[in-house]
Design a protein around this motif. Structure first.
Motif, PDB file in Angstrom:
ATOM      1  N   ASN A 149      63.197  91.264  48.987  1.00  0.00           N
ATOM      2  CA  ASN A 149      64.114  91.662  50.043  1.00  0.00           C
ATOM      3  C   ASN A 149      65.265  90.663  50.101  1.00  0.00           C
ATOM      4  OD1 ASN A 149      62.474  93.856  50.943  1.00  0.00           O
ATOM      5  ND2 ASN A 149      61.144  92.411  51.967  1.00  0.00           N
ATOM      6  N   LEU A 150      66.454  91.133  49.786  1.00  0.00           N
ATOM      7  CA  LEU A 150      67.660  90.305  49.852  1.00  0.00           C
ATOM      8  C   LEU A 150      68.307  90.497  51.216  1.00  0.00           C
ATOM      9  CD1 LEU A 150      69.254  91.072  46.392  1.00  0.00           C
ATOM     10  CD2 LEU A 150      68.436  88.865  47.158  1.00  0.00           C
ATOM     11  N   VAL A 151      68.660  89.392  51.864  1.00  0.00           N
ATOM     12  CA  VAL A 151      69.348  89.461  53.148  1.00  0.00           C
ATOM     13  C   VAL A 151      70.664  88.703  53.028  1.00  0.00           C
ATOM     14  CG1 VAL A 151      69.236  88.955  55.617  1.00  0.00           C
ATOM     15  CG2 VAL A 151      67.146  89.597  54.394  1.00  0.00           C
ATOM     16  N   ASN A 152      71.764  89.418  53.202  1.00  0.00           N
ATOM     17  CA  ASN A 152      73.097  88.817  53.210  1.00  0.00           C
ATOM     18  C   ASN A 152      73.472  88.549  54.658  1.00  0.00           C
ATOM     19  OD1 ASN A 152      73.497  89.105  50.355  1.00  0.00           O
ATOM     20  ND2 ASN A 152      73.832  91.284  50.720  1.00  0.00           N
ATOM     21  N   PHE A 212      64.679 101.997  49.668  1.00  0.00           N
ATOM     22  CA  PHE A 212      64.511 103.260  48.961  1.00  0.00           C
ATOM     23  C   PHE A 212      63.588 104.161  49.776  1.00  0.00           C
ATOM     24  CE2 PHE A 212      66.016 100.624  45.449  1.00  0.00           C
ATOM     25  CZ  PHE A 212      67.011 101.456  44.960  1.00  0.00           C
ATOM     26  N   THR A 213      64.001 105.395  49.953  1.00  0.00           N
ATOM     27  CA  THR A 213      63.294 106.318  50.830  1.00  0.00           C
ATOM     28  C   THR A 213      61.854 106.533  50.395  1.00  0.00           C
ATOM     29  OG1 THR A 213      65.372 107.414  51.408  1.00  0.00           O
ATOM     30  CG2 THR A 213      63.335 108.658  51.793  1.00  0.00           C
ATOM     31  N   ASP A 214      61.614 106.710  49.090  1.00  0.00           N
ATOM     32  CA  ASP A 214      60.230 106.963  48.653  1.00  0.00           C
ATOM     33  C   ASP A 214      59.336 105.754  48.923  1.00  0.00           C
ATOM     34  OD1 ASP A 214      61.588 105.537  46.652  1.00  0.00           O
ATOM     35  OD2 ASP A 214      60.518 106.507  45.019  1.00  0.00           O
ATOM     36  N   ASP A 215      59.877 104.532  48.796  1.00  0.00           N
ATOM     37  CA  ASP A 215      59.101 103.331  49.100  1.00  0.00           C
ATOM     38  C   ASP A 215      58.790 103.255  50.594  1.00  0.00           C
ATOM     39  OD1 ASP A 215      59.377 102.685  46.433  1.00  0.00           O
ATOM     40  OD2 ASP A 215      60.887 101.134  46.759  1.00  0.00           O
ATOM     41  N   LEU A 216      59.783 103.550  51.429  1.00  0.00           N
ATOM     42  CA  LEU A 216      59.580 103.526  52.874  1.00  0.00           C
ATOM     43  C   LEU A 216      58.585 104.608  53.294  1.00  0.00           C
ATOM     44  CD1 LEU A 216      60.252 102.305  55.611  1.00  0.00           C
ATOM     45  CD2 LEU A 216      62.243 103.840  55.720  1.00  0.00           C
ATOM     46  N   GLU A 217      58.687 105.776  52.701  1.00  0.00           N
ATOM     47  CA  GLU A 217      57.736 106.846  53.019  1.00  0.00           C
ATOM     48  C   GLU A 217      56.309 106.425  52.686  1.00  0.00           C
ATOM     49  OE1 GLU A 217      60.529 110.832  52.456  1.00  0.00           O
ATOM     50  OE2 GLU A 217      59.365 110.090  50.745  1.00  0.00           O
ATOM     51  N   MET A 226      59.433  93.602  54.988  1.00  0.00           N
ATOM     52  CA  MET A 226      59.335  95.045  54.775  1.00  0.00           C
ATOM     53  C   MET A 226      58.896  95.357  53.348  1.00  0.00           C
ATOM     54  SD  MET A 226      62.434  96.639  57.021  1.00  0.00           S
ATOM     55  CE  MET A 226      62.064  98.284  56.443  1.00  0.00           C
ATOM     56  N   LEU A 227      57.949  96.246  53.253  1.00  0.00           N
ATOM     57  CA  LEU A 227      57.395  96.791  52.007  1.00  0.00           C
ATOM     58  C   LEU A 227      56.549  95.799  51.218  1.00  0.00           C
ATOM     59  CD1 LEU A 227      60.480  98.914  50.899  1.00  0.00           C
ATOM     60  CD2 LEU A 227      58.500  99.661  52.235  1.00  0.00           C
TER      61      LEU A 227
END
Length: 142
Positions: A116-119, A24-29, A106-107
């Protein structure tokens, strides 16, 4: 709850993992602002924040082979959606994935409830791996 989704697709012909991280952009920002000495970071398609995003991703996402070699990768860029940012990387990988160590933190430095889900798609197999603040590295087994 805060989540991200990562797609890791193995390209056998190229012997690389093609990776797409969606956050999500706001979380990354918020995370990038923290990394940037609290100088506010805003993301858009035409911003100059690529190096900052790349540095953050390199710090929090990685793949280490079973022989404990951290695999270098290429940051390909990012793309904005309405409320999400896609980050693209490519990891050359010629060894069997069995026993490799995947890091996805991340985050987790910003949100205690980050998941964080990784497929991972490797040859004919698909697996989903879940990462949390208390568990940011996991061994891949096939």
């Amino acid at each position: 709850m805060h989540t991200s989704i990562t797609q890791m697709q193995y390209n056998a012909a190229e012997k690389t993992f093609e990776v797409s991280l969606r956050v999500f952009t706001d979380d990354l920002e918020e995370a990038l602002t923290k990394e940037n000495n609290n100088q506010r970071v805003r993301l858009s398609d035409k911003d100059a924040n690529g190096p900052l995003v790349e540095r953050y991703v390199r710090k929090h996402f990685g793949l280490t082979s079973a022989s404990r070699q951290r695999k270098p990768y290429r940051y390909l860029g990012k793309e904005q959606e309405v409320d999400a940012t896609w980050i693209y990387i490519e990891i050359p990988y010629t060894e069997p994935v069995q026993g490799s160590l995947l890091q996805q933190s991340m985050l987790t430095d910003v949100f205690d409830d980050q998941m964080n889900l990784v497929n991972v798609s490797y040859l004919a197999e698909k697996k989903t791996v879940l990462f949390r603040k208390s568990n940011t590295q996991q061994v891949l087994s096939w």
